[in-house]
Scaffold this motif. Sequence first.
Motif, PDB file in Angstrom:
ATOM      1  N   ARG A  86     150.672 -46.412  29.388  1.00  0.00           N
ATOM      2  CA  ARG A  86     151.336 -45.748  28.277  1.00  0.00           C
ATOM      3  C   ARG A  86     150.462 -44.569  27.849  1.00  0.00           C
ATOM      4  N   VAL A  87     151.010 -43.371  27.902  1.00  0.00           N
ATOM      5  CA  VAL A  87     150.253 -42.168  27.582  1.00  0.00           C
ATOM      6  C   VAL A  87     150.718 -41.640  26.237  1.00  0.00           C
ATOM      7  N   GLU A  88     149.794 -41.580  25.285  1.00  0.00           N
ATOM      8  CA  GLU A  88     150.083 -41.098  23.939  1.00  0.00           C
ATOM      9  C   GLU A  88     149.370 -39.753  23.728  1.00  0.00           C
ATOM     10  N   LEU A  89     150.113 -38.752  23.310  1.00  0.00           N
ATOM     11  CA  LEU A  89     149.542 -37.455  22.961  1.00  0.00           C
ATOM     12  C   LEU A  89     149.677 -37.261  21.454  1.00  0.00           C
ATOM     13  N   LEU A  90     148.536 -37.147  20.781  1.00  0.00           N
ATOM     14  CA  LEU A  90     148.511 -36.975  19.328  1.00  0.00           C
ATOM     15  C   LEU A  90     148.064 -35.552  19.015  1.00  0.00           C
ATOM     16  N   TYR A 101     143.848 -48.480  22.015  1.00  0.00           N
ATOM     17  CA  TYR A 101     143.765 -47.677  23.235  1.00  0.00           C
ATOM     18  C   TYR A 101     142.845 -48.358  24.242  1.00  0.00           C
ATOM     19  N   ASP A 102     143.008 -47.973  25.492  1.00  0.00           N
ATOM     20  CA  ASP A 102     142.099 -48.400  26.551  1.00  0.00           C
ATOM     21  C   ASP A 102     141.214 -47.242  27.009  1.00  0.00           C
ATOM     22  N   ALA A 103     141.748 -46.027  26.930  1.00  0.00           N
ATOM     23  CA  ALA A 103     140.974 -44.824  27.233  1.00  0.00           C
ATOM     24  C   ALA A 103     141.355 -43.763  26.217  1.00  0.00           C
ATOM     25  N   LEU A 104     140.349 -43.059  25.693  1.00  0.00           N
ATOM     26  CA  LEU A 104     140.589 -42.052  24.653  1.00  0.00           C
ATOM     27  C   LEU A 104     139.940 -40.736  25.059  1.00  0.00           C
ATOM     28  N   PHE A 105     140.742 -39.681  25.043  1.00  0.00           N
ATOM     29  CA  PHE A 105     140.221 -38.330  25.269  1.00  0.00           C
ATOM     30  C   PHE A 105     140.392 -37.551  23.970  1.00  0.00           C
ATOM     31  N   LEU A 106     139.327 -36.839  23.576  1.00  0.00           N
ATOM     32  CA  LEU A 106     139.345 -36.101  22.321  1.00  0.00           C
ATOM     33  C   LEU A 106     139.099 -34.614  22.553  1.00  0.00           C
ATOM     34  N   ALA A 107     139.927 -33.789  21.925  1.00  0.00           N
ATOM     35  CA  ALA A 107     139.610 -32.381  21.701  1.00  0.00           C
ATOM     36  C   ALA A 107     139.262 -32.324  20.220  1.00  0.00           C
ATOM     37  N   PRO A 108     137.991 -32.526  19.869  1.00  0.00           N
ATOM     38  CA  PRO A 108     137.619 -32.811  18.484  1.00  0.00           C
ATOM     39  C   PRO A 108     137.522 -31.558  17.621  1.00  0.00           C
ATOM     40  N   GLY A 126     147.399 -50.034  30.858  1.00  0.00           N
ATOM     41  CA  GLY A 126     146.996 -49.986  29.458  1.00  0.00           C
ATOM     42  C   GLY A 126     147.458 -48.718  28.769  1.00  0.00           C
ATOM     43  N   THR A 127     146.745 -48.306  27.733  1.00  0.00           N
ATOM     44  CA  THR A 127     147.130 -47.154  26.912  1.00  0.00           C
ATOM     45  C   THR A 127     146.054 -46.082  26.961  1.00  0.00           C
ATOM     46  N   ALA A 128     146.475 -44.889  27.341  1.00  0.00           N
ATOM     47  CA  ALA A 128     145.583 -43.725  27.324  1.00  0.00           C
ATOM     48  C   ALA A 128     146.025 -42.819  26.189  1.00  0.00           C
ATOM     49  N   VAL A 129     145.089 -42.471  25.311  1.00  0.00           N
ATOM     50  CA  VAL A 129     145.397 -41.633  24.163  1.00  0.00           C
ATOM     51  C   VAL A 129     144.657 -40.303  24.311  1.00  0.00           C
ATOM     52  N   PHE A 130     145.388 -39.227  24.109  1.00  0.00           N
ATOM     53  CA  PHE A 130     144.817 -37.878  24.107  1.00  0.00           C
ATOM     54  C   PHE A 130     145.052 -37.296  22.718  1.00  0.00           C
ATOM     55  N   ALA A 131     143.977 -37.016  21.996  1.00  0.00           N
ATOM     56  CA  ALA A 131     144.071 -36.532  20.613  1.00  0.00           C
ATOM     57  C   ALA A 131     143.547 -35.109  20.547  1.00  0.00           C
ATOM     58  N   ILE A 132     144.416 -34.174  20.160  1.00  0.00           N
ATOM     59  CA  ILE A 132     144.078 -32.759  20.124  1.00  0.00           C
ATOM     60  C   ILE A 132     144.067 -32.283  18.680  1.00  0.00           C
ATOM     61  N   SER A 133     142.881 -31.946  18.174  1.00  0.00           N
ATOM     62  CA  SER A 133     142.762 -31.433  16.812  1.00  0.00           C
ATOM     63  C   SER A 133     143.166 -29.964  16.764  1.00  0.00           C
ATOM     64  N   ASP A 134     143.522 -29.482  15.588  1.00  0.00           N
ATOM     65  CA  ASP A 134     143.780 -28.045  15.415  1.00  0.00           C
ATOM     66  C   ASP A 134     142.770 -27.423  14.449  1.00  0.00           C
ATOM     67  N   ARG A 135     141.639 -28.122  14.224  1.00  0.00           N
ATOM     68  CA  ARG A 135     140.616 -27.631  13.301  1.00  0.00           C
ATOM     69  C   ARG A 135     139.555 -26.850  14.067  1.00  0.00           C
ATOM     70  N   ASP A 150     137.220 -46.782  16.175  1.00  0.00           N
ATOM     71  CA  ASP A 150     136.452 -48.016  16.354  1.00  0.00           C
ATOM     72  C   ASP A 150     136.297 -48.211  17.854  1.00  0.00           C
ATOM     73  N   GLY A 151     135.174 -47.735  18.400  1.00  0.00           N
ATOM     74  CA  GLY A 151     134.990 -47.780  19.839  1.00  0.00           C
ATOM     75  C   GLY A 151     134.825 -49.176  20.383  1.00  0.00           C
ATOM     76  N   THR A 152     134.308 -50.087  19.574  1.00  0.00           N
ATOM     77  CA  THR A 152     134.124 -51.469  20.035  1.00  0.00           C
ATOM     78  C   THR A 152     135.463 -52.174  20.190  1.00  0.00           C
ATOM     79  N   ALA A 153     136.312 -52.046  19.173  1.00  0.00           N
ATOM     80  CA  ALA A 153     137.643 -52.665  19.226  1.00  0.00           C
ATOM     81  C   ALA A 153     138.660 -51.785  19.949  1.00  0.00           C
ATOM     82  N   ARG A 154     138.261 -50.548  20.217  1.00  0.00           N
ATOM     83  CA  ARG A 154     139.165 -49.555  20.833  1.00  0.00           C
ATOM     84  C   ARG A 154     140.451 -49.415  20.014  1.00  0.00           C
ATOM     85  N   ARG A 155     140.234 -49.025  18.757  1.00  0.00           N
ATOM     86  CA  ARG A 155     141.354 -48.799  17.853  1.00  0.00           C
ATOM     87  C   ARG A 155     141.123 -47.502  17.084  1.00  0.00           C
ATOM     88  N   LEU A 156     142.235 -46.851  16.755  1.00  0.00           N
ATOM     89  CA  LEU A 156     142.210 -45.616  15.983  1.00  0.00           C
ATOM     90  C   LEU A 156     142.915 -45.820  14.658  1.00  0.00           C
TER      91      LEU A 156
END
Length: 397
Positions: free
Chosen positions: A188-192, A248-255, A150-159, A229-235
């Motif tokens: 599939r690994v996505e880094l945002l 996404y299938d798994a989401l990691f956040l640096a919020p 599946g798709t693993a998304v890692f989202a790193i904020s700069d705030r 959208d955690g239920t649909a697993r969409r960003l």
Amino acid sequence: MTGPHHHDVLVIGGGNAGISLAAKLRRDGCRDVAVVEPKDVHEYRPLLSYVAGGMATLDDLRRPQADAMPPGVRWYQDAVTAIDPARSAVRLASGGELTYTDLAVCPGSQVDWDAIPGALDAVRAGSASTSYLPEHAPAAWELLSSLTSGTAVFAISDRHVPCAPVGLKPLFLAADNWRRAGVLDEIRVELLLEGDRLVDLPKSDRELRAAAAEYGVHVRTSIAVEHVDGTARRLRLRTPGGTDDLAYDALFLAPPHRAPQWLASSGLTSSSSDGFLAVDPRTLQHPDHPTVWGLGDAAEVDALPSGGALRKQVPVVAHNIAARRTGTTMRHYDGYSVAPVTTSRSRLLLAEFDRRGRPEPTVRVPDLARPRRSLLLFDRYLEPPIYWRRLLRGKVS
């Protein structure tokens, strides 16, 4: 507490910044130092990213706050609700009040879940996680290590994220784990990244991009998560070209993070500090209230907030409190910060730089900005004892 208690130096916050400063002040001869901190457990937070990567547990990073408090320091186990700098007074949640000769404000920052609607619900439901809150770090590893396709998304904020590049650790630790398990090609690994670089040191940025390419990570810059959208697993994403959706299938956040809300009503912020404590970024002194000082994640110091940065900030504040009183020359903080980032489960690099992005290595040889096995061993196993036994005892210079 029957009436206001006065202290020579009052420190708000009992984390790395507050305890290290209180201990340094005591070592420098200040006899009356007090710390306000509500928590009864002290956490060595740099290990949280290793918890999210399956290389540490919460027990590895926790000790009683009473054990972390320096000898001779008065501890108020209470929360701050307001500061009145005109009266040199701090109001406590218990209803009491403390006054001070000098005040050091270092309560840390807090995750700003309101900045990404739906994110907290997704974390609570288990489709997303983060290493920036201890209660969720173990779930991050469970989420990432159980993924086989599946798709693993890692989202790193700069705030205002404390040491945002460290948010990359769980990515590389998970990717190496997937490779060893033989499932990396199925994921599939996505880094945002909200910013335009993985880290603000060109040499280390190149190293991290090369490591990401080796794992097949799709790196996208200038991308912000607007809604989860955690239920649909969409960003829903904000991109340079508009908006986009990503499943996404798994989401990691640096919020995103924010300062404590009581700072905004204290008169100690500014129009440019985004709710954080306004200070001279060199002296760390408030521009309008000279007996107020700021350091750590809650102060706007025009540099990457990190635990390593405190090794430079603590001596500056300790020295400058005394210098203000005697009229001697103040020391300056040049914006030094450090980002230790793993590139695998066996290697790590150390990006050290000043506020202009210029390299500021602790040692010239070997080159610590390149991944090394010895650096991972130091960061994971040797740095924690140094923290407990030296840094929290004020042994910084």
